[in-house]
Each structure stands twice: as structure tokens, then as C-alpha cells.
Write a protein that holds these residues in place. Sequence first.
Motif, PDB file in Angstrom:
ATOM      1  N   GLN A 191       5.446   2.870 -12.645  1.00 49.71           N
ATOM      2  CA  GLN A 191       6.781   2.279 -12.753  1.00 49.71           C
ATOM      3  C   GLN A 191       7.596   2.566 -11.496  1.00 49.71           C
ATOM      4  N   ALA A 192       7.475   3.781 -10.982  1.00 50.97           N
ATOM      5  CA  ALA A 192       8.208   4.125  -9.762  1.00 50.97           C
ATOM      6  C   ALA A 192       7.718   3.291  -8.591  1.00 50.97           C
ATOM      7  N   MET A 193       6.425   3.079  -8.526  1.00 49.69           N
ATOM      8  CA  MET A 193       5.875   2.259  -7.447  1.00 49.69           C
ATOM      9  C   MET A 193       6.317   0.808  -7.587  1.00 49.69           C
ATOM     10  N   SER A 194       6.406   0.320  -8.845  1.00 50.96           N
ATOM     11  CA  SER A 194       6.854  -1.054  -9.075  1.00 50.96           C
ATOM     12  C   SER A 194       8.282  -1.235  -8.591  1.00 50.96           C
ATOM     13  N   GLY A 195       9.128  -0.238  -8.856  1.00 53.69           N
ATOM     14  CA  GLY A 195      10.497  -0.339  -8.407  1.00 53.69           C
ATOM     15  C   GLY A 195      10.611  -0.318  -6.901  1.00 53.69           C
ATOM     16  N   SER A 196       9.810   0.510  -6.276  1.00 51.83           N
ATOM     17  CA  SER A 196       9.863   0.606  -4.811  1.00 51.83           C
ATOM     18  C   SER A 196       9.324  -0.653  -4.149  1.00 51.83           C
ATOM     19  N   LEU A 197       8.264  -1.230  -4.713  1.00 45.40           N
ATOM     20  CA  LEU A 197       7.631  -2.399  -4.095  1.00 45.40           C
ATOM     21  C   LEU A 197       8.230  -3.715  -4.549  1.00 45.40           C
ATOM     22  N   GLY A 198       8.932  -3.686  -5.644  1.00 50.88           N
ATOM     23  CA  GLY A 198       9.493  -4.917  -6.184  1.00 50.88           C
ATOM     24  C   GLY A 198       8.453  -5.773  -6.861  1.00 50.88           C
ATOM     25  N   VAL A 199       7.319  -5.151  -7.255  1.00 50.07           N
ATOM     26  CA  VAL A 199       6.222  -5.862  -7.933  1.00 50.07           C
ATOM     27  C   VAL A 199       5.874  -5.077  -9.180  1.00 50.07           C
ATOM     28  N   SER A 200       5.707  -5.799 -10.286  1.00 52.14           N
ATOM     29  CA  SER A 200       5.381  -5.129 -11.548  1.00 52.14           C
ATOM     30  C   SER A 200       3.913  -4.705 -11.532  1.00 52.14           C
ATOM     31  N   ILE A 201       3.674  -3.393 -11.673  1.00 54.08           N
ATOM     32  CA  ILE A 201       2.316  -2.856 -11.724  1.00 54.08           C
ATOM     33  C   ILE A 201       2.168  -2.121 -13.038  1.00 54.08           C
ATOM     34  N   THR A 202       1.301  -2.638 -13.908  1.00 50.96           N
ATOM     35  CA  THR A 202       1.056  -2.018 -15.207  1.00 50.96           C
ATOM     36  C   THR A 202      -0.356  -1.448 -15.227  1.00 50.96           C
ATOM     37  N   SER A 203      -0.730  -0.873 -16.382  1.00 49.34           N
ATOM     38  CA  SER A 203      -2.069  -0.293 -16.505  1.00 49.34           C
ATOM     39  C   SER A 203      -3.159  -1.356 -16.452  1.00 49.34           C
ATOM     40  N   GLN A 204      -2.812  -2.652 -16.666  1.00 50.46           N
ATOM     41  CA  GLN A 204      -3.801  -3.728 -16.654  1.00 50.46           C
ATOM     42  C   GLN A 204      -3.745  -4.568 -15.376  1.00 50.46           C
ATOM     43  N   THR A 205      -2.884  -4.204 -14.470  1.00 51.39           N
ATOM     44  CA  THR A 205      -2.788  -4.969 -13.223  1.00 51.39           C
ATOM     45  C   THR A 205      -4.031  -4.727 -12.363  1.00 51.39           C
ATOM     46  N   CYS A 206      -4.599  -5.812 -11.866  1.00 53.12           N
ATOM     47  CA  CYS A 206      -5.805  -5.701 -11.033  1.00 53.12           C
ATOM     48  C   CYS A 206      -5.409  -5.240  -9.636  1.00 53.12           C
ATOM     49  N   ILE A 207      -5.966  -4.124  -9.242  1.00 53.31           N
ATOM     50  CA  ILE A 207      -5.661  -3.557  -7.929  1.00 53.31           C
ATOM     51  C   ILE A 207      -6.720  -3.952  -6.889  1.00 53.31           C
ATOM     52  N   THR A 208      -8.007  -3.901  -7.288  1.00 46.77           N
ATOM     53  CA  THR A 208      -9.111  -4.166  -6.350  1.00 46.77           C
ATOM     54  C   THR A 208     -10.084  -5.162  -6.962  1.00 46.77           C
ATOM     55  N   THR A 209     -10.390  -6.230  -6.221  1.00 49.73           N
ATOM     56  CA  THR A 209     -11.392  -7.215  -6.647  1.00 49.73           C
ATOM     57  C   THR A 209     -12.685  -6.994  -5.852  1.00 49.73           C
ATOM     58  N   GLY A 210     -13.734  -7.737  -6.230  1.00 47.92           N
ATOM     59  CA  GLY A 210     -15.009  -7.626  -5.534  1.00 47.92           C
ATOM     60  C   GLY A 210     -14.917  -8.024  -4.078  1.00 47.92           C
ATOM     61  N   THR A 211     -14.083  -9.008  -3.775  1.00 50.49           N
ATOM     62  CA  THR A 211     -13.931  -9.459  -2.389  1.00 50.49           C
ATOM     63  C   THR A 211     -13.420  -8.334  -1.502  1.00 50.49           C
ATOM     64  N   TYR A 212     -12.481  -7.544  -2.035  1.00 52.31           N
ATOM     65  CA  TYR A 212     -11.947  -6.431  -1.254  1.00 52.31           C
ATOM     66  C   TYR A 212     -13.017  -5.366  -1.018  1.00 52.31           C
ATOM     67  N   ILE A 213     -13.878  -5.142  -2.003  1.00 50.82           N
ATOM     68  CA  ILE A 213     -14.961  -4.160  -1.845  1.00 50.82           C
ATOM     69  C   ILE A 213     -15.908  -4.583  -0.721  1.00 50.82           C
ATOM     70  N   LEU A 214     -16.202  -5.895  -0.655  1.00 51.09           N
ATOM     71  CA  LEU A 214     -17.066  -6.397   0.423  1.00 51.09           C
ATOM     72  C   LEU A 214     -16.421  -6.167   1.783  1.00 51.09           C
ATOM     73  N   LYS A 215     -15.077  -6.342   1.847  1.00 47.29           N
ATOM     74  CA  LYS A 215     -14.390  -6.086   3.116  1.00 47.29           C
ATOM     75  C   LYS A 215     -14.438  -4.602   3.453  1.00 47.29           C
ATOM     76  N   GLN A 216     -14.299  -3.760   2.428  1.00 46.68           N
ATOM     77  CA  GLN A 216     -14.384  -2.321   2.642  1.00 46.68           C
ATOM     78  C   GLN A 216     -15.736  -1.922   3.216  1.00 46.68           C
ATOM     79  N   GLN A 217     -16.787  -2.591   2.746  1.00 50.29           N
ATOM     80  CA  GLN A 217     -18.145  -2.286   3.197  1.00 50.29           C
ATOM     81  C   GLN A 217     -18.525  -3.058   4.462  1.00 50.29           C
ATOM     82  N   ALA A 218     -17.607  -3.836   5.008  1.00 50.84           N
ATOM     83  CA  ALA A 218     -17.839  -4.628   6.223  1.00 50.84           C
ATOM     84  C   ALA A 218     -18.969  -5.630   6.031  1.00 50.84           C
TER      85      ALA A 218
END
Length: 737
Positions: free
Chosen positions: A673-700
Amino acid sequence: MSRFVDALHFFDRRSSPMEEAEGIGRDGMLLHHTGGGGVGGRQSQTLGHLLKRVGEAASAGDHHVLELDDVIGPNSPDPARTIPFVLAFSDLTYSVKSPKKLSLGPSRTDPVSVDVASSHRKTLLDSISGEAKDGEILAVLGASGSGKSTLIDALANRIAKESLKGSITLNGEPLESKLLKMISAYVMQDDLLYPMLTVEETLMFSAEFRLPRTLSKSKKQSRVQALIDQLGLRRAAKTIIGDEGHRGVSGGERRRVSIGLDIIHDPIVLFLDEPTSGLDSTSAYMVVKVLQRIAQSGSIVVMSIHQPSYRIIGLLDRMLFLSRGQTVYFGSPANLPLYLAEFGRPIPEKENRTEFALDLIRELETSSDGTGTKPLVEFYRSWQSLKLSPVSAAAKQNNNSLSLKDAISASISRGKLGSASVSRFANPFWIEMLVLTRRAATNSRRTPELFLMRLGAVLVTGFILATIFWRLDSSPKGVQERLGFFAIAMSTMFYTCADALPVFLQERYIFMRETAYNAYRRSSYVLSNAIVGFPSLIILSIAFAATTFFAVGLAGGAQGFVFFCLIILASFWAGSGFVTFLSGIVSNVMLGYTVVVAILAYFLLFSGFFITRDRIPDYWIWFHYLSLVKYPYEAVLQNEFDDPTKCFVRGTQMFDNTPLGVLPVALKLNLLQAMSGSLGVSITSQTCITTGTYILKQQAVTDLSKWSCLVITVVWGFFFRALFYFSLLLGSKNKRR
């Protein structure tokens, strides 16, 4: 077929009790009885012509007698005017570099110290001269190290031309390397045979390689059956060759099969390196008896032999004794007693003449006065100067009548060389590939334990991985575990290919023997090797994929499973190609395994699992792109994570793998909740943070698609098989330097 053979007038039905006791097959044995024996008598028919007529008689359906005129035909060359073949060799000299012994300083016998780095030349052949004629057996004798095998290699063109001095002629004309390959055969000292093939199958495959395509399969079969009878192998025809783990034919039968492989096309010249080595006296006699029949059918037979028995001496026409590369006697066995008597060492009564001669040579070699066999060598030269020149009058006469190629053509018309025109290969490329594939498949089918062990290893590995990585979730830990599973799984595919290493190493010398005399092309062997092994790779790929894909819980459904199977198959294909290539350049099994394991470890290190592509130093990035594991690893990563709709980190899971991961859930929600207020974006326990595409970028893993990775992996397999071909082309030379 024997009833047709019985009807042929030129098959001698007389056999001694000794031959019957030794079990020499009498049906189909060709004996020389026309016009006398030895050099003076000429043969009426070649082995090839007679075997050809046997096949025709067998297919006729009626029992009838074949007259001599029927076999020769009205337009065939007159046997009385048949051109004899004479293989003459003069002043053959061959030496090799040999390091000098290290001397610590001057001594009484060696007043000058020797430099360890320097070297001198050791003479293996010293001005050897002689001749061999068709219808005769020339035996080269001598103690170990006398130069017997070296001389056979020299005559058979197995020594580089620039290293061998002297001349070798056939009917007075120099022998070209290509022509000699086409008209001759070489039987090695070791019996190099496929253990799981029967005697009949072994000879049949040789017939398909060496006999021309124009000859029908039925005639090839008839020819093989007649050859089996001639070699005395009828009782063993359906028996496998055998090896240490499989009981097969006897040693003498194995040796006769080795000879049969090389006489199936009825060569004009036959070289043999100690064909009686390791055999008992009876088996050795049977082998030489077969060689006598081969010679009497119109071939030149030259062989080395260590210590022939009294009975074997009676089968030899000429003998050449060597001592440390020098000739001490060349001539008929009958003249040996007179020769030694004139030298002052007569042979005692009831003494084996060759044993006495060999013992005398050994005695002179070890004499304390240091002269060695020099007196005997000098006596031979003076004795020989009183005789005719080694190149006989018959050879000179041939040189003035027919050219060598015309004489060979006339011989072919009589049935020699499989009644084929002199060409480099008997069959086209695709025929060779089919026969090689069928032979390899037959041999593999009879050793199912090898494939079952490999399948068992793959299934056990798959089972262990499936149980360790059972039903992985989509949490951050699950992502790391999936990466680890893919790295281990893909590298395992390559490591399990290491068992392909001994396959070619076991066949190396069979391959070298067969290609030395143009039985087939090297390209045919490479392709058949790939074709035979591919079906087993498909089974292994499906087995591993079925064991792990669903148990681990990988993504993609049916399409993902199919691609997973394909990339595993491509990995097996590339890995087996890589190991096969190494087997072509590494001749030792243990050294080969060490090299394979080390290189595959480097491939895994640079695959992108331990350190991603964008973190690899520039001076090592080239190895990353050469890594065989890189491409299948990136392909399965994309197959798993290339879905922008699938989420792998939600809400509070972002704190996993950090010190905040141990906080209570309520406190984690307050942080969101504190992060949502700071970022101006609602982040809940079900909000998707990382998708498969991001993992591929992480692994180059962004530069190639999964299909591109699949194609590159397949191309690697073809590339290594092309390298395997070139390794065979450059590394399977049969010549000494």
C-alpha cells in the motif's frame, strides 16, 4: 548347389585323407590341374569365371555337365595363350628416422658423445629384389623385425611413394597406385570383422561392395555360396563371427573369412600379412591350402609367414628370406638345401629346411664377432649373380606383346575382378549407402543391449529430474528451479551422447581396410552412420520428454511438448555428431572420453545459465556462440517463458529471495500500500509484477527465436558430420611415411 559343382569337370574331386580329416570342404574347391602346376602350367579358368558359371548352372534348373568349351565360349581368349602376370620388384629400399641413444660421454666403443636431439635413419628394407607370378605363392620369411610386413606393405603400396626407393612393376610396367587398388587386395594380420554378422552375411556384404551393380543379386549369392565351399566354411556359414562376449567361429575359420572378404571380386594380386599367425598347425595348413587354390585360379599371392610347418612348405612356390631388411635367399624351396650346402651349412637329414634356415639366420644375427648375416648376404648376392635376373623373361615378353591394361582387360574377360571394367568403385554412391546402412542396422539389431542401456540411462536421468523438480510452481523460486532444470536437462542430452564415442573407434580399422581398396566411398559411410543412428535418437527424445515434461509441469500444452521433443532430438543429433567427429580424430577411448567431458563442461559454462550473455567478457563471447548447449537452452527457455500473459511474480512474492521475505503477510501488504501511494499505481497481492517476457530479458535470451535456435542446433549436427567426413578423408591414410 553342390550337385552342379559336382558336375564341373574342372573341380578336382580327388582329396587326400588328410584334407578330409581337416574338414576342408570338397564341394566347389578349385584345383589347378590343367597343363601342370607351378609356373609352367597355365590355368584354364579364373576363380571369378568358374564361380560365375556355378551361379549360372545353379539357376538353370536342370542337371547337366558343363564342358570346357561351353564355359570358355567360341570368342573367349585361348587359355593356352593367356598372358601371365608377373609382379617384379627391384632394389626396394625404405628407411625411417630413429632417435639416437643418449650417451653420457666418450667411451671405448663410442668415442664421441651423442646429442639426444639428433637422429639417424634406420633401414628397414635394403635393396630387396624378386618377383611373384600368378599361379604361385611367394612367401616372405624371417624373424621378428626382419622386414616381412614392411616388404608386404611396400608391394601393396602402403608406403608413401616419396619414402620408398626402387621399382615395382607388373608385366614390366610401373604400377600406378589407383590401378593397384583396383586389381589387388590386402589381408591384414588382424581379423577385422563385425562380430554379430554370420559368415554368409559377412561375405555377402563384401560381394555387394566389391562386385559390380550389373551382376544380379542371385549371381552374387551363388558366387558367395561357391566361395564358402572353396574356403571350407560350409559348416560355419550360418554361425556368427563372434567376439569375447559371443561365441562364434574358430580362429582358422575367422582367418579364412578375412581372406574371403578380399577375394570375393577375384583380385589379380593378393597380399597377406602373416595369415597363419596365432593358428594351430592344422588351421594354418588349411589357410595356406586355400591360398594355393586362389593362386592356381590365376592370382598372384604374396604373403609373409613366421615359421611354416613342413606341410606348408610343400604348398609354397617361392620363398624370400629376410634378415634385418636384407635378402639372404630368394628362390624355390627345393633349391634351399643346395644353397645352404654351397654356403657351407648343409641341412641335416629329416630337418625342416625352413626351420634350419631361420635358426641359421638367427645364429648369425647374434654372432659375437659382429659380422651378423653379412657373410650370408654377400654369398647370396654372388650366388644370385650366377642366376637369371629377378625380372623373368616372361615379364619381358609380356612387355613386348600386350600392354598391362590390355592384359588386365583380357583377364577381366575371363572372369577376374568380378568380370567388371576397371573402375575406382564397383557401385554408385547410393548403392553403397544402402548396403552400409543395412549392414550397420543388422549388426545393431543383434546387440540390443547397447541401445537398451542407453535408453535406461535416459529414463533413469529423466525419472530423477522429474522427481526432484516435481510440479514446479510459478513463484520466484519456481522460476530459478525451472532455469536449473533446463540447464541440467539440455546438458544431459549431450553427455549421454558420449557413448557414441567407441562406436567408430571399434570400426575404425574395418573402415580403413575396406576403404583402402575402394570398397566404398567415405561419404557413403558418413551418411549411413547418421541414418542408422537417427531412429534411436527419436525414441530417446520421446522417452525423455514424456518422462519429464508433464511431471515437472512445463508450459505450452501439446504444442510445447512437441517443441520440447524436437529440441531434445536436435540436441541428441548435434551431440552425437560432435562425439562422432571426435571419434574420427581421437583414436583412444579413454582420451576421447576425457576430451568429450571437458569440452561439454565448457559448453555448459558458456551456455548462459551460470553467467548471462550480456555479462560474459568480450574476449570470451565467441565461445558463448560456439557452445552447443546455448541454443537448446535458450530454445526451451523461450518455449517456457515466451508468454506475455503468464505471470510468475505477484504482489507480495516480489519480496521473496530478499531479507523482506521473512516478514508477516500483513506487513507485506502494508508495504504494498505504501508503494502504491508513492508510485501512484495500485499494487495488490494479485498484481502481476513479473511476466515470462521479463524473465527472458533478465536471462539475455532476446537475440534469437526458439525456432532459430532449433535450426541452428540441427545445423550443428550436419556441420560436425561434415567435419567427421574430412577427418576420415585426411586421417584414415593407410600408408607409412
